[in-house]
Design an enzyme around this catalytic site. Structure first.
Site, short mmCIF file in Angstrom:
data_model
loop_
_atom_site.label_atom_id
_atom_site.label_comp_id
_atom_site.label_asym_id
_atom_site.label_seq_id
_atom_site.Cartn_x
_atom_site.Cartn_y
_atom_site.Cartn_z
N PHE A 24 38.09 44.99 50.92
CA PHE A 24 38.81 44.94 50.91
C PHE A 24 38.98 44.18 52.35
CE2 PHE A 24 37.65 46.94 47.23
CZ PHE A 24 37.96 46.32 45.95
N THR B 192 32.03 45.94 47.26
CA THR B 192 33.31 44.81 47.42
C THR B 192 33.99 45.65 49.29
OG1 THR B 192 33.60 44.32 45.14
CG2 THR B 192 35.13 43.99 46.83
#
Ligand SMILES: C=C(O[C@@H]1C=C(C(=O)O)C=C[C@H]1O)C(=O)O
Length: 357
Positions: A260, A258
């Site tokens: 960010f 992921t």
């Protein structure tokens, strides 16, 4: 006896530790002086471009046998502790504690920060906009599940800039109170985590009910109080709630990651290896997107990401989220952006920040 051989080696380590300690504190004293200089002009404490340069340099200079990435982990914490002597920055993130978002905070800022858990992505933006937090950390995109729509929508409206980016590997584990599935009747996790483990769950536990909850950390908390609940979460959350692992690394994609965004009022200066994020839209006519992007090719600026979102105004119009290589103040990027701005119906520079992959 091996103890006889260990003693002189340990004495050497003690002597080296004393030297390291003295050097660390010399570094910290200089950082304090930097802090005084900055305080005179109210200059920003956290300088992501400088920290990226320090980390790059230590990895380049590292003679080994320590691994480059481990040396970077150590220096990230050294800088974090030095920075905290200037001022401890406050960083808002999508809570609760124990989530991957919290891990992303530490990966960017080290542990000498004040981390502020927020209940939603909206609240992270609000905290950074209002100045309750110096920065916010929000998820942008998961490599298996795609973009986080709410973050993209809020980036469009915010007055904040993207001042940095962090990508972290997302490893999910199935965990329960006693490390078995004997009593378990429900598997709980955030909907994204359930989706990222879908094939594995279908294969191994097709008959156990799945329930989406607010976060993986919330699922871990539930599992810690109820033996009929198993949680899918990261191991940090599992440790926090004293769970035992049933199966580790159950995500369908072993390279699941992921990204960010670090958002704040700071506009990060160029580090020499940067990336720039922007949002564009064009009038709905043939060839418009092709023409829109032509200035990038013309000035030799590489596009590293292109994402579209419906503009939600009833017409079939789109916002394009584009990442390009380089800093907005690099000459060729500046020229390309100026031309893009001229031809786009909508143009917003989200920010330039050190390249992190
Ligand atoms: C010391 C400084 O302040 C902070 C701490 C740094 C460090 O410890 O090396 C680097 C950049 C800043 O985030 C600086 O700006 O140089």
């Amino acid at each position: 006896m091996s103890e006889d051989k260990l003693l002189p080696l340990r004495q050497q380590i003690d002597a080296i530790d004393a030297e390291i300690l003295a050097l660390l504190n010399r570094r910290a004293q200089i950082a304090q002086q930097v802090g005084h200089v900055k305080a005179e002009t109210d200059a920003p404490v956290f300088r992501p471009e400088r920290e990226a340069q320090v980390l790059l340099k230590v990895a380049e200079r590292n003679p080994g046998p320590l691994q480059g990435s481990d040396v970077q982990t150590i220096f990230r914490e050294v800088m974090s502790a030095c920075r905290a002597l200037e001022r401890r920055v406050t960083v808002a993130y999508l809570g609760p504690a124990g989530t991957f978002s919290e891990q992303a905070v530490y990966q960017q800022f080290g542990h000498a920060v004040e981390s502020l858990a927020c209940a939603s992505i909206d609240e992270v933006f609000r905290a950074a906009e209002a100045g309750t937090a110096d920065f916010g950390v929000v998820p942008v995109e998961n490599s298996s599940e795609g973009v986080i729509n709410r973050t993209l929508d809020l980036l469009l409206q915010t007055t904040l800039s993207i001042s940095g980016e962090v990508a972290i590997p997302i490893h999910h584990s199935l965990m329960s109170k006693d490390g078995t599935m004997t009593a378990v009747t429900r598997i709980c996790a955030h909907s994204q985590a359930l989706a990222q483990c879908n094939a594995w769950l279908n294969q191994h536990y097709p008959n156990i009910q799945r329930q989406a909850v607010a976060s993986n950390a919330e699922a871990a908390r539930m599992a810690s109080e109820d033996a009929t609940v198993a949680a899918i979460a990261g191991e940090v959350a599992g440790k926090k709630y004293d769970l035992q692992i049933v199966n580790a690394h159950i995500q369908d994609d072993p390279h699941n990651r992921t990204r960010f965004a670090v958002i704040g009022r700071l506009q990060t200066a160029a580090s020499g290896r940067d990336q720039t994020s922007l949002v564009l839209s064009v009038a709905n006519k043939a060839g418009a997107v092709y023409n829109l992007l032509a200035p990038l090719a013309k000035h030799g600026v590489s596009m590293t990401r292109f994402e579209s979102r419906p503009a939600r105004m009833g017409s079939w119009e789109y916002y394009f989220y584009v990442d390009v290589e380089g800093h907005a103040q690099d000459e060729k990027v500046a020229m390309a952006l100026a031309e893009l701005k001229q031809s786009a119906a909508f143009f917003k520079l989200l920010g330039s920040y050190p390249f992190s992959h």
